[in-house]
Structures are given as structure tokens and as C-alpha cells.
Motif scaffolding. Structure first.
Motif, PDB file in Angstrom:
ATOM      1  N   UNK A   1      41.137  40.052  36.515  1.00 49.06           N
ATOM      2  CA  UNK A   1      41.401  40.000  37.961  1.00 49.06           C
ATOM      3  C   UNK A   1      42.860  40.359  38.239  1.00 49.06           C
ATOM      4  N   UNK A   2      43.759  39.849  37.417  1.00 46.05           N
ATOM      5  CA  UNK A   2      45.187  40.148  37.640  1.00 46.05           C
ATOM      6  C   UNK A   2      45.499  41.622  37.454  1.00 46.05           C
ATOM      7  N   UNK A   3      44.790  42.259  36.544  1.00 49.43           N
ATOM      8  CA  UNK A   3      44.978  43.704  36.387  1.00 49.43           C
ATOM      9  C   UNK A   3      44.629  44.436  37.681  1.00 49.43           C
ATOM     10  N   UNK A   4      43.544  44.005  38.297  1.00 47.02           N
ATOM     11  CA  UNK A   4      43.119  44.642  39.556  1.00 47.02           C
ATOM     12  C   UNK A   4      44.136  44.351  40.667  1.00 47.02           C
ATOM     13  N   UNK A   5      44.565  43.094  40.762  1.00 47.25           N
ATOM     14  CA  UNK A   5      45.494  42.721  41.846  1.00 47.25           C
ATOM     15  C   UNK A   5      46.839  43.440  41.681  1.00 47.25           C
ATOM     16  N   UNK A   6      47.281  43.587  40.452  1.00 47.92           N
ATOM     17  CA  UNK A   6      48.545  44.309  40.214  1.00 47.92           C
ATOM     18  C   UNK A   6      48.409  45.753  40.694  1.00 47.92           C
TER      19      UNK A   6
END
Ligand code: GLV
Length: 331
Positions: free
Chosen positions: A304-309
Motif C-alpha cells: 500500500x505504501x508503494x502505491x501511496x508514494x
């Protein structure tokens, strides 16, 4: 009003990861508890800005074609990304990310669990006990292989392989490892010896596979390699199924050319070579190496953090095709 990014999550991943995405995005989750068919995947990908996908999804150019140009990131919920055509993604400037690091311990632990299960015949003995066959202690009941003091062969000394090797410390083992390149830190920490594959196969009592699936690692262990192993050897595979020629392995186990095997992964998941299922000298698990509550949550948060970044305009921390950003022409 600000239009939210639309994200498809292709399977039921732990809630904290979905909640994290929901804070900022419109999230559609496949809650059906099964892998989406290609047609379903393609229809659900349409109109999304990002996809959080599972290792059971085949993400190829057909999928990229429908997602392009809107959807520019596919975040895999796994460290291995052989389910994704990264070259095709890179050609279309689509970002691919994975989840390295967070599942290292869990995967190495499960490789050890398999090693112990096979060496000490835990599953076979459990079945025997449940079947009411235990009539009392016997000197020769379920004799297995001693683990302490033996030679451990680690194929692939990256994050997971070297973690697995380090965990051998309690068992006073001689460690051999094989990789494309040397791991000096591992050698220093464990006195592991860097050897060629043939030497490792010939000299190891237990061989554990920790390589990614690449064209050059497909069937790395086949009939020839199995024939080089000791008759008392045990093979453990928690990497990817096609690294082992499953038919050749079934044959070697049946003919007692090696002593046992422990598998978490298969060539054509979820199909398993029928011969393997009928054998007692192999322990079969349903691809659960990273399946702990803690680890699966960490994998989800990382994906999820990869997407948000990416949505913030940053290069995602776990990008596997950074060329997308470094190549000359503008995005
Ligand atoms: C699991 O198999 C993974 O690659 O994360």
C-alpha cells in the motif's frame, strides 16, 4: 472536491493495509476468496489508477494494455514478481513494486520447519499417532535424520537464503552456499563456504533453495542434480516451484535416490504432481512461507505504501523497474 485515486486490490489482504489505502483512495477489493480470472481482472482493472495484485495474478501486457495510460503502478503483494511481465511494464512506463525484507524471517523459519518435519518425520508420525497405531515406544519407531552437526547447502544467498543459513547457528552445522556472487558478510558471520552447485549438491545433507524464478533458475534442480545428491539428502523448496523439476523430484523420491523433500511451492500451483501426493517421504505445504499474521500485515502495508508514494509523485521505495524513472524521455 478532489477526485480520489481509484485502487483495485485483487484479493483479501489484511485490513490495516486496506484501511491505509482507504484513507486516501477509492478502494475496490476482490472479496471472493479466489483468484480473479483473466477476464475479471481485465474488467476490474479498467478505470483504476493503481492495482495491488497477488502472486497468483498473471499480470502481462494484455492487462497493461487495458490499464494504460491511466494505471501506472502495479504493487505486488509478494517479494517474488515472476507473475508480472516487468519488461512489458517498463516499455509502457508502468511501475512495478514488490515487498522485500518483511517476509525474510517468516520464509526462512518455514524452510526450517519443513527441514525439521522431513528429517524427523513429524507429519508421518503425527498421521500414525492419530490413526491409533501408537502401541508404545519402540527402538526403531520413526527413525529420522539427525540435524545437529550436519552439512547445510544453501542455494541462493540473498536476503532469505542468508537468513536461513544464519539460523543454523544453534545446530553447529557446516554451511555451504552457492550463488551467482559471493556473500562475504554471510561468510564472516557463519563461516559458510562459497562452492559451486555440484559440490554443494554432492556434499550437503540438507539443501534449501532460495533463488528467484528467472529463466536461468527454471529447473535448476532436475534429474542430473538430484542424482548428484546423497541418498540421505533432503531437499527443501520455499522459493518458486519451477526451480525444481517436479516430475524428476517425484521420481527421485519414489526410487529413494534422495531421502526426503519438503515443498511449499509447486511448478503449476495449485496443481501438484500426483505422484508426490502418494509419497510419505515428502512434506507438502500450500505456499504458506510468509503466512504469519505479522508478516502478511507488513506485506500489505508495504504494498500500500508503494502505491501511496507513487500517488505523491515519489519513486516508490520498492520499485523493481527504476528505469521507468531514469530513462531519458519524459513520463
Ligand atoms: C511469496 O511467495 C513471495 O514471493 O512473497
Amino acid at each position: 472536491m478532489l477526485v480520489k485515486h481509484r485502487v483495485l486490490v485483487t484479493g483479501m489482504i489484511p485490513e490495516p493495509a486496506i484501511d491505509l489505502l482507504k484513507k486516501n483512495c477509492d478502494v475496490e477489493v476482490n472479496t471472493e476468496g479466489r483468484v480473479l480470472s483473466k477476464e475479471e481482472l481485465i474488467s476490474r482493472v479498467k478505470g483504476k489508477d493503481a492495482v495491488l495484485c497477488l502472486l497468483t495474478d498473471t499480470i502481462d501486457d494484455e492487462v497493461f494494455q487495458v490499464s494504460f495510460p491511466k494505471c501506472r503502478i502495479f504493487a505486488n503483494y509478494a517479494v517474488g514478481y515472476n507473475n508480472i511481465d516487468v519488461e512489458a511494464a517498463t516499455r509502457r512506463k508502468i511501475v512495478i513494486t514488490n515487498t522485500p525484507g518483511v517476509l525474510t524471517d517468516a520464509t526462512a523459519d518455514l524452510a526450517w520447519a519443513l527441514l525439521f518435519s522431513v528429517a524427523r518425520r513429524v507429519v508421518e508420525a503425527d498421521r500414525f499417532t492419530r490413526d491409533g497405531k501408537f502401541r508404545g515406544w519402540l527402538p526403531d519407531l520413526f527413525l529420522g535424520m539427525e540435524i545437529t552437526g550436519k552439512t547445510l547447502g544453501v542455494v541462493g544467498a540473498g536476503r532469505i537464503g542468508s537468513n536461513f543459513a544464519r539460523k543454523a547457528k544453534c545446530f553447529s552445522m557446516r554451511i555451504l552456499y552457492y550463488d551467482k556472487k559471493r556473500n562475504y558478510q554471510l561468510e564472516q558471520d557463519t563461516r559458510a563456504l562459497f562452492v559451486d552447485l555440484e559440490t554443494l549438491l554432492k556434499e550437503s545433507d540438507f539443501i534449501s533453495l532460495h533463488v528467484p524464478l528467472l529463466p536461468e533458475t527454471r529447473h535448476l534442480i532436475g534429474e542430473r542434480e538430484l542424482a548428484l545428491m546423497k541418498k540421505t539428502a533432503i531437499l527443501i523448496n520455499t522459493s518458486r516451484g519451477p526451480v525444481v523439476d517436479e516430475k524428476a523430484l517425484a521420481n527421485a523420491l519414489k526410487e529413494k535416490k534422495i531421502w526426503g523433500a519438503g515443498l511449499d511451492v509447486y511448478e503449476n500451483e495449485p496443481v501438484i504432481e500426483p505422484e508426490l501426493i502418494s509419497l510419505d517421504n515428502v512434506v507438502l505445504l500450500p505456499h504458506i512461507a510468509s503466512a504469519t499474521f505479522e508478516t502478511r500485515t507488513k506485506i500489505g502495508i508495504m504494498a500500500a505504501e508503494n502505491i501511496l508514494a507513487f500517488f505523491r509523485g515519489e519513486i516508490p521505495p520498492n520499485i523493481v523497474n527504476p528505469e521507468v524513472f531514469t530513462e531519458k524521455e519524459p513520463l
